[in-house]
Design a protein around this motif. Sequence first.
Motif, mmCIF file in Angstrom:
data_model
loop_
_atom_site.group_PDB
_atom_site.id
_atom_site.type_symbol
_atom_site.label_atom_id
_atom_site.label_comp_id
_atom_site.label_asym_id
_atom_site.label_seq_id
_atom_site.Cartn_x
_atom_site.Cartn_y
_atom_site.Cartn_z
ATOM 1 N N ALA A 49 7.406 16.748 4.967
ATOM 2 C CA ALA A 49 8.302 15.715 4.437
ATOM 3 C C ALA A 49 9.730 16.232 4.397
ATOM 4 C CB ALA A 49 7.854 15.293 3.042
ATOM 5 N N HIS A 51 13.288 16.390 2.485
ATOM 6 C CA HIS A 51 13.834 16.365 1.130
ATOM 7 C C HIS A 51 15.351 16.399 1.253
ATOM 8 C CE1 HIS A 51 9.728 17.311 -0.010
ATOM 9 N NE2 HIS A 51 9.784 18.291 0.871
ATOM 10 N N ARG A 63 13.466 7.125 -4.865
ATOM 11 C CA ARG A 63 13.748 7.873 -3.644
ATOM 12 C C ARG A 63 15.117 7.511 -3.109
ATOM 13 N NH1 ARG A 63 8.722 6.570 -2.129
ATOM 14 N NH2 ARG A 63 9.303 5.093 -0.520
ATOM 15 N N VAL A 80 3.985 18.984 3.056
ATOM 16 C CA VAL A 80 3.661 18.245 1.834
ATOM 17 C C VAL A 80 2.775 19.110 0.942
ATOM 18 C CG1 VAL A 80 2.518 16.186 0.914
ATOM 19 C CG2 VAL A 80 3.963 16.011 2.963
ATOM 20 N N ILE A 94 6.402 17.541 -3.211
ATOM 21 C CA ILE A 94 7.174 16.310 -3.033
ATOM 22 C C ILE A 94 7.882 16.005 -4.339
ATOM 23 C CG2 ILE A 94 5.682 15.313 -1.251
ATOM 24 C CD1 ILE A 94 4.493 13.551 -3.563
ATOM 25 N N THR A 99 12.431 13.461 -2.011
ATOM 26 C CA THR A 99 11.647 13.268 -0.800
ATOM 27 C C THR A 99 11.929 11.886 -0.222
ATOM 28 O OG1 THR A 99 9.940 14.705 -1.709
ATOM 29 C CG2 THR A 99 9.335 13.366 0.192
ATOM 30 N N VAL A 102 8.066 11.018 5.240
ATOM 31 C CA VAL A 102 7.049 11.888 5.802
ATOM 32 C C VAL A 102 7.292 11.905 7.308
ATOM 33 C CG1 VAL A 102 4.578 12.280 6.132
ATOM 34 C CG2 VAL A 102 5.419 11.333 3.962
ATOM 35 N N LEU A 114 4.112 7.854 0.456
ATOM 36 C CA LEU A 114 4.892 8.412 -0.662
ATOM 37 C C LEU A 114 4.683 7.596 -1.937
ATOM 38 C CD1 LEU A 114 8.191 9.462 1.141
ATOM 39 C CD2 LEU A 114 6.397 10.958 0.225
#
Length: 170
Positions: A49, A51, A63, A80, A94, A99, A102, A114
């Motif tokens: 993932a 970030h 997010r 992840v 995560i 995050t 993905v 997510l």
Amino acid sequence: MFLDTPLKGISLYSIEAPEHGGETRFLNAARAFRDMPESLKKRIEGLSARHVYDYNANRGDARPDPSKLSDKVDTSVYPVVWVHPESGTPLLYISKLFTTEVIGLSREESDKLLDDLFAYLDSIPDEYAHKWRPGDLIIWDNLHLQHARADFPETERRALRRVPIALKVA
């Protein structure tokens, strides 16, 4: 999570603390992965993932929106399920605040996965919640423990000093 080398630890020192709220909550990422339903573990197997930290996009408890990121974001990609470099323990790596996606999934698939992972994390009780008093100092393993601040009244003050502890990379 968004740095090229994640922080091994963090320390917080309290200068001012609100009477109500403002606790720092901790969640054990190793326990979160260990206790995760097998069906969810299979969905994240081998995935990574992205970030991100962007002062313009990281707001609140949602997010960051990838369409609103500036060109000067701090960003990194990690599995992840990341293995702690010292303990060898698998961690669910995560964060709702950092995050964004993905890797290798469509936007819809990524958002759905997510959302499911964050719903799972939200269902887990805090490992510990610290009610701050002036003079308190906490140091923790930032890889094993995720942390978040509880809301507090805007009429009260909360002032902490943070010292990051770098991860030694061989």
